[in-house]
Design a protein around this motif. Sequence first.
Motif, PDB file in Angstrom:
ATOM      1  N   VAL A  13      99.585  11.994  33.694  1.00  0.00           N
ATOM      2  CA  VAL A  13      98.640  11.622  34.732  1.00  0.00           C
ATOM      3  C   VAL A  13      97.820  10.445  34.237  1.00  0.00           C
ATOM      4  N   ARG A  14      97.909   9.347  34.962  1.00  0.00           N
ATOM      5  CA  ARG A  14      97.241   8.137  34.532  1.00  0.00           C
ATOM      6  C   ARG A  14      96.001   7.886  35.378  1.00  0.00           C
ATOM      7  N   GLY A  15      94.985   7.303  34.758  1.00  0.00           N
ATOM      8  CA  GLY A  15      93.717   7.112  35.431  1.00  0.00           C
ATOM      9  C   GLY A  15      93.623   5.806  36.199  1.00  0.00           C
ATOM     10  N   ALA A  16      92.798   5.810  37.240  1.00  0.00           N
ATOM     11  CA  ALA A  16      92.538   4.601  38.020  1.00  0.00           C
ATOM     12  C   ALA A  16      91.043   4.441  38.207  1.00  0.00           C
ATOM     13  N   ALA A  17      90.592   3.201  38.239  1.00  0.00           N
ATOM     14  CA  ALA A  17      89.171   2.918  38.439  1.00  0.00           C
ATOM     15  C   ALA A  17      89.016   1.752  39.393  1.00  0.00           C
ATOM     16  N   TRP A  18      88.189   1.946  40.409  1.00  0.00           N
ATOM     17  CA  TRP A  18      87.883   0.883  41.363  1.00  0.00           C
ATOM     18  C   TRP A  18      89.160   0.265  41.940  1.00  0.00           C
TER      19      TRP A  18
END
Length: 326
Positions: A13-18
């Motif tokens: 699971v990879r993170g995302a921001a904005w």
Amino acid sequence: MEMEYQATMKAEVRGAAWGRQGSIVLGNEGILRNGKWTRARSLGWMVAMLVVVGAILSLQSIVKSLISNDSVTLAMAFVCTFLAYAAYFAMVHYGERRRPSELAVRPLLREYFAGFLVGAAIITTVIGLLWLAGQYDITRGNWSDWGHDLREAIGTGLLEELLARLILFRLLARAFGVPAGFLVSASAFGAAHLANQNSSPLAAFAIAIEAGLLFAGFYFLTGRIWMSAGIHAGWNFLLGGLFGARVSGMTSEGSLLVSMPSLGSADLFTGGAFGPEASIPAIIVGFAAFLLTVRLAPRLSRGACKKLLMTGGLDRPYDVDAGDRC
């Protein structure tokens, strides 16, 4: 077999921001599995990791109280840091049921040295701007302990990045999303420097922006901790060892150069007694570098995804917040 394969995929699971997907793997199995109380389990796991790592690091103080020798103290700092990373690896492996890609060994040297150069370049830019603006005086010093400066910078970088980025940032991001992870972990990192000599609310704010966000940004960009640790070390080594400026409020001795605010300079611009890290140029340069890492993150993340797809290492990578795919 198929269920086991799907479970492995879910761990990626990879993170995302904005609206931008990075390479950071947050974890999605074991203690961090989706379901009821996911946030509470993530925060509890964060506290457990901090307690374990903190207990390991306390060994350094215990040994120091028994053996008053600088070489032994320095050696114990590296031994405790190694044990702390080993404990983190074991906890992720068994507690989160995944192999921690954030500690991948193959890119260690390449990314660490690249980060060291980036950190050196950023702090050189800051000192250069202060000098060109006539706000800082730079004179020749006597670099009598460069080896100690280097070891101290490396040890501090590895230790603080483990605590602030691998544990605080990652697990706060898992609980509340990556943007919140950035903001809360950076705020905590800045607040931790309030206890330093000559600190102030402005200094803590500056550290949160230029270091808290920036160092987490490179972890978000690469998905590994090595570049962040390298930047941290290069930053501290040049700031204190080469330029002889104050590092987070603490005086540097035995440096190649001696950098001090010019007589009559404005503390708001130079950072005053805390040092260049609390200066306006440091905040601007550090924040600009952070924005650049966030902008580059999607391109690097897509490249990593495509490589995994081509090699059969990943079937359907996605993001826990936005559901993005390669």
